[in-house]
Write a protein that holds these residues in place. Structure first.
Motif, PDB file in Angstrom:
ATOM      1  N   GLN A   1      12.653  56.331   3.574  1.00  0.00           N
ATOM      2  CA  GLN A   1      12.398  55.274   4.547  1.00  0.00           C
ATOM      3  C   GLN A   1      13.641  54.413   4.689  1.00  0.00           C
ATOM      4  O   GLN A   1      14.352  54.161   3.706  1.00  0.00           O
TER       5      GLN A   1
ATOM      6  N   LYS B   1      14.811  50.725   5.544  1.00  0.00           N
ATOM      7  CA  LYS B   1      14.265  49.375   5.642  1.00  0.00           C
ATOM      8  C   LYS B   1      15.384  48.369   5.400  1.00  0.00           C
ATOM      9  O   LYS B   1      16.143  48.501   4.443  1.00  0.00           O
TER      10      LYS B   1
ATOM     11  N   GLY C   1       5.080  47.800   9.595  1.00  0.00           N
ATOM     12  CA  GLY C   1       6.498  48.079   9.766  1.00  0.00           C
ATOM     13  C   GLY C   1       7.277  46.878  10.264  1.00  0.00           C
ATOM     14  O   GLY C   1       8.479  46.747  10.006  1.00  0.00           O
TER      15      GLY C   1
END
Length: 737
Positions: free
Chosen positions: A171, A173, A456
């Motif tokens: 992911q 981020k 998100g």
């Protein structure tokens, strides 16, 4: 903007490919939408926001029977174009070239994620050209066999990217890439259903799946779930080719029938759960599976019942697609923005990599001249005859309002992509719109997407989820809300969560009960007195169901002894409870510090630089696991295996000549529909290499290594199985008498 099949504006040379040898289920059509010379040896693809196909070309794979040249940097990632809008590729342009055996791509975070072993890269896309390349993971895959390296790169509804043949997820981020442990899944290809469960397979098992959402039941480091994950969904592995089949080790009894037609799958790969909107209702969330060795695509109907899933062949004795064209090699399937299913056809004769290519199959390939089918490749589209509207949206320039509306789309491709575009674009004007979707109980799938999109955005909070949990919404929405609620665990919310669990228990819903007990872990840590009764109440309701007891141990996470004392103090313990066995296993593992392999060390601790370890990592670990724990439905464990500790002669014979099941390891019967290939005919492995493998295996996975030398190994090369193929367990044991 709509991309339509409008009248041609210009004439282009588009290859005409005959599909006369292809048979597809009545009511469907098969179309070639891309072929050579625009692509060669395609293995996977993805669609961009304009609806264009991006294809990975593994051009170096098995160009001849010897497999020479596979290290050549001739792989590509190509953008296919349909400039005259007739639905057929007429132009292509190279996005990246000079790649060595590239294997996976995904359009994520406004750029392209791609795998070129051993690396995982991310690049921005500027005017269809790569820019700002970033190394995401230098250890994405090892230098092992091309058939056994991570692949898939599927962005999921939880905003994590999952892979097949891997125990990690990724992911991005706050502009940083995160790599996190997950369950090891499958061999080639990964897919998902609308709820968010993951599906995959191995060459010999056409469909495997998880009963629960990813990373929700692996949070107790000292217990490895048996009931919830890696479940074989298909009761048998039958396949129905239309002609005699060229497969590896076809001489083994039971592989082929009397007409030399394959009985069970040997190269199943790349399942897809159909989530489009162009096929009849009965096809929604069907599981399609590639069987390239049989020149076919299978269709299975999924049945969702009481938190468990089964799959059955849609039409017994007949495949959804089957061909007598032995060059038809479907290796990947995809849902598409036009609502149809697309097939990546590598289109070649040689399917087996040189490491596992037996002399038997090499001779058969040569006899049938299959090695001459080379330099080709196709993308096929499956359309419904009753729904011929194949237009698609170009969402590249959609504003926030339009993207939010796409969360309601009947085609899962648009829902997935809209969610990720909203998160990537970070337009805070989306937040109130997403909250409106979250509160719209008329569409549970849109609610789930909105929930994870808000997550998100870091715009989700306890109060929003609490409202969902008290609503009369669908159980699937409540289940996702429970999973997401755990991240907001705080001592001042414990009383609220206690009331929520009491409210949800009264719904008497098996799915809600499962995700309640799965998601209480952090809350239990904050207040055992409040949460132990809730855990017991739900688990006792399902005291004979292993799935719920595994969910219970998942939420205890280090508090097993305290919970055991709670049970005894309140006279709630029972020896016939399934949980007792789960608890005993966990406590034993904890005492001996045996962790779930998900949380094990990334490598083995002995002989880190030895030749034997290098061979093991590149060849054996792909099936048996880097820590020798085995891979469900693929290969048994090596730890404490009789095959490692009892006899060096037996181990050498297996490595040299191969082994087929059923076999026994640690008293457990493994009836795997797989065959371990031998290395006796592989010129890349000398007697010294075999010796190194044996020494490494014994020193790592056995407490009592047995001696063996090079002369013995040389002699064992000549002790061959009676059937001329690989050994069975029975034959090996007879040789030891």
């Amino acid at each position: 903007m709509l991309l339509t099949n409008a009248c041609k504006q210009e004439s282009y040379n588009e290859p005409i490919i005959s599909l006369e040898k292809y048979h597809i289920k009545e009511g469907f059509n098969l179309e070639v939408v891309a072929s050579e010379p625009f692509i060669e040896a395609p293995v996977t693809m993805d669609f961009d926001n304009q609806g264009r196909m991006w294809v990975v070309e593994m051009r170096g794979y098995m160009q001849n029977l010897e497999g020479t040249g596979d290290d050549m940097p001739n792989g590509r990632i190509t953008i296919l174009q349909d400039l005259d809008n007739d639905g057929i590729t007429d132009h292509s342009k190279i996005f990246l070239d000079s790649l060595v055996l590239p294997r996976a791509i995904a359009h994520v975070y406004g750029g392209l994620l791609y795998a070129e072993p051993p690396n995982l890269w991310f690049v921005d896309i500027e005017n269809d050209k790569p820019a700002n390349r970033v190394l995401v993971d230098s250890l994405y895959s090892g230098n092992g066999n091309v058939e056994h390296q991570p692949n898939g790169l599927m962005m999921h509804i939880d905003n994590w990217i999952y892979n097949a043949k891997s125990k990690y997820r990724y992911q991005k981020k706050n502009n940083k890439w995160i790599k996190e442990a997950t369950t090891f899944r499958g061999q080639w290809g990964i897919t998902k259903d609308n709820f968010g469960r993951l599906y995959y397979n191995t060459n010999s098992t056409q469909l495997i799946g998880d009963y629960v959402l990813p990373n929700t039941i692996i949070k107790n480091t000292f217990y490895k779930p048996e009931e919830a994950l890696s479940k074989k969904l298909t009761p048998n592995q039958r396949v129905y080719p239309l002609h005699p089949t060229a497969i590896n080790r076809g001489y083994i009894k039971g592989r082929l029938d009397k007409d030399s037609i394959l009985v069970n799958v040997t190269s199943a790969c790349s399942p897809i759960i159909y989530r489009g909107d162009k096929y009849p209702e009965s096809f929604k969330q069907n599981a399609f599976v590639c069987t390239p060795e049989a020149n076919a695509v299978k269709r299975n109907i999924l049945n969702f019942s009481s938190n468990k899933i089964t799959a059955k062949q849609a039409v017994v004795g007949k495949e959804f697609i089957a061909s007598t064209d032995e060059g038809f090699r479907p290796v990947n399937l995809f849902n598409a923005p036009d609502g149809n299913m697309y097939i990546v056809d590598m289109h070649r004769g040689i399917l087996q990599d040189k490491v596992f290519l037996t002399p038997y199959l090499k001779k058969l390939y040569a006899k049938k001249k299959l090695d001459t089918i080379i330099g080709m490749g196709r993308i096929l589209k499956v359309t419904n005859q009753n729904n011929t509207n194949n237009t698609t949206l170009n969402i590249a320039n959609f504003n926030t309002t339009k993207l939010v509306k796409l969360l309601y789309h009947n085609n899962g491709w648009f829902r997935d992509r809209a969610q990720q575009l909203l998160i990537t674009q970070k337009d805070k004007n989306a937040i109130p719109l997403l909250k409106n979707v979250l509160n719209d109980t008329s569409n549970s799938i849109a609610q789930i997407h909105a929930m994870h999109t808000l997550n998100g955005f870091n715009a989700l909070n306890f109060e929003l989820l609490e409202k969902i949990l008290y609503s009369n919404g669908d159980s699937s929405v409540i289940s996702h809300a429970l999973v997401l609620l755990e991240q907001f665990a705080h001592e001042n919310k414990v009383t609220s969560v206690k009331k929520i669990t009491e409210h949800l228990f009264l719904k008497n819903n098996t799915e809600i009960d499962l995700y309640t007990i799965l998601s209480l872990g952090r809350w239990v840590t904050l207040s055992k007195d409040d949460m132990f009764p809730a855990l017991w109440q739900i688990s006792n309701k399902y005291k004979k169901d292993l799935l719920y007891q595994e969910a219970l141990i998942n939420s205890l996470r280090g508090l097993e002894e305290d919970y055991f004392l709670y049970l005894n103090k309140n006279n709630k313990n029972s020896q016939d409870n399934v949980f007792t066995k789960v608890l005993d296993t966990t406590l034993t593992n904890k005492k001996n510090y045996i962790k779930n392999s998900v949380y094990g060390k990334k490598g083995v601790k002995q002989n880190a630089k030895s030749a034997g370890q290098k061979i093991f990592k590149n060849l054996c670990a792909t099936c048996h696991g880097i820590n020798g724990e085995g891979v469900e439905n693929l290969a048994p464990p090596l730890k404490n295996s009789e095959y490692i500790s009892k006899s060096s002669k037996r181990l050498a014979l297996v490595i040299l000549h191969g082994l087929s099941g059923p076999i026994h390891v640690n008293g457990k019967l493994y009836e795997l529909n797989t065959t371990m290939p031998g290395l006796v005919n592989n010129p890349d492995f000398s007697d010294k290499d075999i010796f190194n493998i044996i020494k490494y295996l014994q020193n790592t996975f056995s407490d009592a290594p047995k001696p063996i030398n090079l002369d013995q190994i040389k002699k064992l090369r000549n002790i061959k199985p009676k059937n001329g193929g690989v050994f069975s367990e029975t034959e090996l044991l007879e040789l030891e008498k």
